[in-house]
Design a protein around this motif. Structure first.
Motif, PDB file in Angstrom:
ATOM      1  N   GLY A   2       0.795  -1.224   0.000  1.00  0.00           N
ATOM      2  CA  GLY A   2       0.000   0.000   0.000  1.00  0.00           C
ATOM      3  C   GLY A   2       0.826   1.272   0.000  1.00  0.00           C
ATOM      4  N   VAL A   3       2.017   1.213   0.564  1.00  0.00           N
ATOM      5  CA  VAL A   3       2.809   2.435   0.695  1.00  0.00           C
ATOM      6  C   VAL A   3       4.081   2.351  -0.144  1.00  0.00           C
ATOM      7  CG1 VAL A   3       1.959   3.126   2.939  1.00  0.00           C
ATOM      8  CG2 VAL A   3       3.808   1.505   2.807  1.00  0.00           C
ATOM      9  N   GLY A   4       3.938   1.822  -1.374  1.00  0.00           N
ATOM     10  CA  GLY A   4       5.098   1.560  -2.222  1.00  0.00           C
ATOM     11  C   GLY A   4       6.049   2.732  -2.373  1.00  0.00           C
ATOM     12  N   LEU A   5       5.480   3.920  -2.580  1.00  0.00           N
ATOM     13  CA  LEU A   5       6.309   5.104  -2.814  1.00  0.00           C
ATOM     14  C   LEU A   5       7.150   5.431  -1.577  1.00  0.00           C
ATOM     15  CD1 LEU A   5       6.897   7.240  -4.838  1.00  0.00           C
ATOM     16  CD2 LEU A   5       4.922   8.499  -4.080  1.00  0.00           C
ATOM     17  N   LEU A   6       6.479   5.401  -0.423  1.00  0.00           N
ATOM     18  CA  LEU A   6       7.164   5.703   0.829  1.00  0.00           C
ATOM     19  C   LEU A   6       8.227   4.646   1.118  1.00  0.00           C
ATOM     20  CD1 LEU A   6       6.684   8.015   2.693  1.00  0.00           C
ATOM     21  CD2 LEU A   6       5.323   6.544   4.142  1.00  0.00           C
ATOM     22  N   TYR A   7       7.889   3.386   0.801  1.00  0.00           N
ATOM     23  CA  TYR A   7       8.822   2.284   1.025  1.00  0.00           C
ATOM     24  C   TYR A   7      10.112   2.518   0.263  1.00  0.00           C
ATOM     25  CZ  TYR A   7      10.771  -2.409   0.510  1.00  0.00           C
ATOM     26  OH  TYR A   7      11.617  -3.487   0.481  1.00  0.00           O
ATOM     27  N   TYR A   8       9.974   2.918  -0.996  1.00  0.00           N
ATOM     28  CA  TYR A   8      11.181   3.136  -1.802  1.00  0.00           C
ATOM     29  C   TYR A   8      12.066   4.191  -1.145  1.00  0.00           C
ATOM     30  CZ  TYR A   8      14.332   4.171  -5.557  1.00  0.00           C
ATOM     31  OH  TYR A   8      15.472   4.346  -6.276  1.00  0.00           O
ATOM     32  N   ILE A   9      11.445   5.329  -0.794  1.00  0.00           N
ATOM     33  CA  ILE A   9      12.243   6.428  -0.264  1.00  0.00           C
ATOM     34  C   ILE A   9      12.862   6.059   1.076  1.00  0.00           C
ATOM     35  CG2 ILE A   9      12.105   8.802   0.543  1.00  0.00           C
ATOM     36  CD1 ILE A   9       9.946   9.171  -1.621  1.00  0.00           C
ATOM     37  N   ALA A  10      12.071   5.340   1.912  1.00  0.00           N
ATOM     38  CA  ALA A  10      12.571   4.977   3.240  1.00  0.00           C
ATOM     39  C   ALA A  10      13.742   4.015   3.127  1.00  0.00           C
ATOM     40  CB  ALA A  10      11.454   4.348   4.061  1.00  0.00           C
ATOM     41  N   VAL A  11      13.564   2.945   2.352  1.00  0.00           N
ATOM     42  CA  VAL A  11      14.608   1.923   2.313  1.00  0.00           C
ATOM     43  C   VAL A  11      15.856   2.441   1.608  1.00  0.00           C
ATOM     44  CG1 VAL A  11      15.181  -0.355   1.440  1.00  0.00           C
ATOM     45  CG2 VAL A  11      13.006   0.031   2.526  1.00  0.00           C
ATOM     46  N   SER A  12      15.660   3.279   0.579  1.00  0.00           N
ATOM     47  CA  SER A  12      16.846   3.771  -0.113  1.00  0.00           C
ATOM     48  C   SER A  12      17.673   4.658   0.806  1.00  0.00           C
ATOM     49  CB  SER A  12      16.457   4.521  -1.383  1.00  0.00           C
ATOM     50  OG  SER A  12      15.837   5.731  -1.041  1.00  0.00           O
ATOM     51  N   GLY A  13      17.028   5.229   1.845  1.00  0.00           N
ATOM     52  CA  GLY A  13      17.776   6.039   2.797  1.00  0.00           C
ATOM     53  C   GLY A  13      18.760   5.240   3.626  1.00  0.00           C
ATOM     54  N   LEU A  14      18.586   3.907   3.660  1.00  0.00           N
ATOM     55  CA  LEU A  14      19.477   3.083   4.479  1.00  0.00           C
ATOM     56  C   LEU A  14      20.876   2.998   3.888  1.00  0.00           C
ATOM     57  CD1 LEU A  14      17.164   0.100   5.430  1.00  0.00           C
ATOM     58  CD2 LEU A  14      17.982   1.902   6.897  1.00  0.00           C
ATOM     59  N   THR A  15      20.993   3.222   2.582  1.00  0.00           N
ATOM     60  CA  THR A  15      22.298   3.073   1.938  1.00  0.00           C
ATOM     61  C   THR A  15      23.334   4.022   2.509  1.00  0.00           C
ATOM     62  OG1 THR A  15      21.392   2.250  -0.090  1.00  0.00           O
ATOM     63  CG2 THR A  15      23.484   3.324  -0.248  1.00  0.00           C
ATOM     64  N   VAL A  16      22.858   5.180   2.959  1.00  0.00           N
ATOM     65  CA  VAL A  16      23.805   6.173   3.451  1.00  0.00           C
ATOM     66  C   VAL A  16      24.620   5.632   4.632  1.00  0.00           C
ATOM     67  CG1 VAL A  16      22.219   7.299   5.020  1.00  0.00           C
ATOM     68  CG2 VAL A  16      24.048   8.598   4.034  1.00  0.00           C
ATOM     69  N   PHE A  17      24.042   4.700   5.403  1.00  0.00           N
ATOM     70  CA  PHE A  17      24.823   4.066   6.473  1.00  0.00           C
ATOM     71  C   PHE A  17      26.045   3.372   5.906  1.00  0.00           C
ATOM     72  CE2 PHE A  17      20.581   3.346   8.619  1.00  0.00           C
ATOM     73  CZ  PHE A  17      20.681   4.525   9.284  1.00  0.00           C
ATOM     74  N   GLY A  18      25.804   2.611   4.819  1.00  0.00           N
ATOM     75  CA  GLY A  18      26.912   1.879   4.210  1.00  0.00           C
ATOM     76  C   GLY A  18      28.032   2.823   3.833  1.00  0.00           C
ATOM     77  N   MET A  19      27.651   3.973   3.239  1.00  0.00           N
ATOM     78  CA  MET A  19      28.682   4.911   2.804  1.00  0.00           C
ATOM     79  C   MET A  19      29.407   5.523   3.997  1.00  0.00           C
ATOM     80  SD  MET A  19      26.669   6.797  -0.214  1.00  0.00           S
ATOM     81  CE  MET A  19      26.127   5.890  -1.639  1.00  0.00           C
ATOM     82  N   LEU A  20      28.605   5.948   4.992  1.00  0.00           N
ATOM     83  CA  LEU A  20      29.202   6.584   6.162  1.00  0.00           C
ATOM     84  C   LEU A  20      30.101   5.603   6.907  1.00  0.00           C
ATOM     85  CD1 LEU A  20      29.297   9.118   7.788  1.00  0.00           C
ATOM     86  CD2 LEU A  20      27.231   8.480   8.936  1.00  0.00           C
ATOM     87  N   LEU A  21      29.602   4.370   7.077  1.00  0.00           N
ATOM     88  CA  LEU A  21      30.384   3.357   7.779  1.00  0.00           C
ATOM     89  C   LEU A  21      31.648   3.026   7.009  1.00  0.00           C
ATOM     90  CD1 LEU A  21      27.705   0.853   9.006  1.00  0.00           C
ATOM     91  CD2 LEU A  21      29.080   2.402  10.347  1.00  0.00           C
ATOM     92  N   GLY A  22      31.515   2.888   5.676  1.00  0.00           N
ATOM     93  CA  GLY A  22      32.687   2.599   4.867  1.00  0.00           C
ATOM     94  C   GLY A  22      33.723   3.699   5.025  1.00  0.00           C
ATOM     95  N   GLY A  23      33.240   4.960   5.016  1.00  0.00           N
ATOM     96  CA  GLY A  23      34.148   6.086   5.172  1.00  0.00           C
ATOM     97  C   GLY A  23      34.814   6.085   6.526  1.00  0.00           C
ATOM     98  N   TRP A  24      34.041   5.758   7.561  1.00  0.00           N
ATOM     99  CA  TRP A  24      34.613   5.785   8.898  1.00  0.00           C
ATOM    100  C   TRP A  24      35.567   4.620   9.113  1.00  0.00           C
ATOM    101  CZ3 TRP A  24      34.652   2.768  13.303  1.00  0.00           C
ATOM    102  CH2 TRP A  24      35.129   3.420  14.451  1.00  0.00           C
ATOM    103  N   ALA A  25      35.132   3.423   8.665  1.00  0.00           N
ATOM    104  CA  ALA A  25      35.925   2.228   8.924  1.00  0.00           C
ATOM    105  C   ALA A  25      37.256   2.260   8.184  1.00  0.00           C
ATOM    106  CB  ALA A  25      35.138   0.986   8.521  1.00  0.00           C
ATOM    107  N   SER A  26      37.327   3.027   7.080  1.00  0.00           N
ATOM    108  CA  SER A  26      38.562   3.043   6.300  1.00  0.00           C
ATOM    109  C   SER A  26      39.715   3.680   7.051  1.00  0.00           C
ATOM    110  CB  SER A  26      38.353   3.814   5.002  1.00  0.00           C
ATOM    111  OG  SER A  26      37.407   3.180   4.231  1.00  0.00           O
ATOM    112  N   ASN A  27      39.408   4.498   8.070  1.00  0.00           N
ATOM    113  CA  ASN A  27      40.445   5.138   8.861  1.00  0.00           C
ATOM    114  C   ASN A  27      41.320   6.020   7.982  1.00  0.00           C
ATOM    115  OD1 ASN A  27      41.829   5.785  11.062  1.00  0.00           O
ATOM    116  ND2 ASN A  27      42.602   3.726  11.524  1.00  0.00           N
ATOM    117  N   ASN A  28      40.663   6.812   7.170  1.00  0.00           N
ATOM    118  CA  ASN A  28      41.373   7.647   6.207  1.00  0.00           C
ATOM    119  C   ASN A  28      40.618   8.953   6.153  1.00  0.00           C
ATOM    120  OD1 ASN A  28      41.668   8.944   3.642  1.00  0.00           O
ATOM    121  ND2 ASN A  28      42.540   7.070   2.816  1.00  0.00           N
ATOM    122  N   LYS A  29      41.354  10.078   6.183  1.00  0.00           N
ATOM    123  CA  LYS A  29      40.638  11.357   6.310  1.00  0.00           C
ATOM    124  C   LYS A  29      39.784  11.655   5.087  1.00  0.00           C
ATOM    125  CE  LYS A  29      44.751  13.751   4.901  1.00  0.00           C
ATOM    126  NZ  LYS A  29      45.978  14.294   5.391  1.00  0.00           N
TER     127      LYS A  29
END
Lengths: 334, 173
Positions: free
Chosen positions: A118-145
């Motif tokens: 029922g909430v397909g549009l909202l689902y897309y936007i919500a779940v796609s927002g999770l990717t930013v964790f991957g990027m932030l974590l990757g950036g942090w875990a790399s230990n590189n400025k």
């Protein structure tokens, strides 16, 4: 078909069917990514008066990306010594998994769709927002400025641009009266939302480029400021995962724009003798082409301008659009 | 016991949520804790989906993904890079803790085991987005508006705080 499957009792056969369907979709998406990258390089080549890939796989370089992917998979997997090991390994997975999850609800044609929620549009936007964790974590875990700066930029940019993205589709939701993607398509029988919601469409398109981290909003991975941004330290197939998630999002976002603003699989001018799948593919390709076109024509934004543009330009315009849409809807009736 | 798909999904999600919670308390680095928190929140959103509360699930992910990212940023910016929390524990402390947990588990078990939940047939699962909207704008309109005023005040307040800082810095220069 899927509807029946979802309600049937679980078992190995059932599991097998779902697994098979997911694998088929994955292969389709991988096929798109392979040729999407080739198309991007070719189109950008032509726009910059170059040839683009033309050696591997004939005159059109048809096997160039395949060779590139093979190279990435065969590369040595390097994990630098000073990284935060568990997060370094987990980050590409967190970045990629949501990109594939969002495809589950997108209706490609009236029959080819996995889950009709029922909430397909909202689902897309919500779940796609999770990717930013991957990027932030990757950036942090790399230990590189540089990686950390890229990750921070990714977080700031994606959160800021998610807001105009949501606000700009509110006009569409007001007009269609539903968050369900199938119903949104059905409402476009007499006019695409691209024409009924021109302001919303433009805001959505700009914000979607920022969400996809593509030029002119590719600050998280700008190569001449931050080397390569959040994935500097990544190599081999882990890097391939970041790249893959980026292109799967290109696929997902183009599909979403086609469905929400361009009438999905509906045929324009009553040309119904051409099947919906072909119309969908055509519109989808046009959207992808425009993304590539913008990438090769526009220079990159400056970081502070980017934030100002998101908060001081796009957001007020999106809010005004909601207001205007509500007024028009009240005057002319639903 | 019948193994339905729903049961399996619930067990999986519940396990992820609880393990995430436990890890959140037990891990040492701030960022690791935040990652555990992500898993808990997403698993809870999954449980909402199982209860056919799709709207709440989507909003849960949408709101919390932004919120957790901010926590994560604060975690990165406001803590020392390699700081790890030190575990301090004595023998007696552990023993009392264990007894306390046992007592709590026992109390919850007694409280829940024979708790009679009346099954009232509802239509809440159909079109729940529409129903939430209707309830918000008819029945609960005043609390809803008050909440939005509160949020607005918070927004304006944060802008004023940020502006003040800028002015002081400019004065110094």
């Amino acid at each position: 078909m899927i509807e029946d499957l979802l309600q049937s009792s679980p078992g190995w056969a059932n599991f097998g069917i779902f697994f098979l369907l997911a694998v088929v979709l994955l292969l389709v998406v991988l096929g798109f990514v392979t040729y999407g990258i080739l198309a991007e390089r070719k189109v950008m080549g032509f726009m910059q008066l170059r040839h683009g890939p033309n050696q591997v796989g004939g005159r059109w370089g048809l096997l160039q990306t395949v060779a590139d992917v093979l190279k990435l998979l065969l590369k040595e997997d390097i994990i630098p010594k000073a990284v935060d090991r568990p997060l370094f390994i987990l980050a590409p997975v967190i970045a990629f998994a949501p990109s594939f999850m969002v495809l589950a609800t997108l209706p490609f044609t009236d029959k080819f769709q996995f889950a009709d929620i029922g909430v397909g549009l909202l689902y897309y936007i919500a779940v796609s927002g999770l990717t930013v964790f991957g990027m932030l974590l990757g950036g942090w875990a790399s230990n590189n400025k540089y990686a950390l700066l890229g990750g921070m930029r990714a977080a700031a940019q994606m959160i800021s641009y998610e807001i105009p993205l949501v606000m700009s589709v509110l006009g569409v939701i007001l007009l269609s009266g539903s968050l369900n993607l199938n119903e949104i398509v059905a409402r476009q029988e007499h006019g695409w939302f691209m024409f009924l919601q021109p302001i919303g469409f433009i805001v959505f398109f700009i914000a979607s480029i920022a969400e996809l981290n593509r030029t002119p909003f590719d600050l998280p991975e700008s190569e001449n400021e931050l080397v390569a941004g959040f994935h500097v330290e990544y190599s081999g197939f882990r890097w391939a995962f970041f790249m893959l998630s980026e292109y799967v999002y290109l696929f997902g976002m183009s599909t979403l724009i086609t469905v929400v603003f361009l009438g999905g699989w509906l045929a324009p001018f009553g040309l119904t003798f051409i099947p919906g799948a072909i119309w969908f593919a055509l519109k989808f390709s046009v959207v992808v082409f425009v993304y590539i076109w913008l990438r090769s024509t526009l220079p990159r934004f400056r970081a502070d301008r980017l934030m100002e543009f998101g908060w001081k330009v796009l957001l007020p315009i999106a809010l005004a659009n909601i207001f205007l849409t509500a007024i028009l809807k009240t005057i002319f009736g639903a | 016991m019948i193994f339905t798909g729903e049961f399996l999904a619930f067990m999986g999600l519940a396990l992820v949520a609880i393990i995430g919670g436990v890890l959140l308390l037990n891990l040492n680095k701030v960022i690791h804790m935040v990652v555990a928190l992500i898993f808990t929140f997403v698993a809870i959103a999954g449980i909402y989906v199982l209860l056919s509360a799709e709207f709440v699930a989507a909003v849960q992910i949408l709101i919390y993904s932004g919120a957790i990212t901010i926590i994560m940023l604060f975690g990165i910016m406001l803590t020392k890079h390699d700081d790890e929390s030190e575990a301090k524990s004595g023998k007696w402390r552990k023993l009392f803790l264990f007894l306390g947990i046992l007592g709590f588990a026992f109390a919850v078990y007694i409280g829940i085991y024979n708790f009679n939940v009346e099954q009232v047939p509802t239509k809440l699962h159909e079109n729940n987005t529409l129903q939430i909207g209707e309830a918000l704008y008819s029945k609960y309109i005043i609390p809803f508006e008050l909440t939005s005023v509160l949020l607005l005040v918070a927004l304006v307040g944060s802008i004023i705080l940020a502006k003040n800082d800028k002015k002081k810095e400019a004065d110094k220069e």
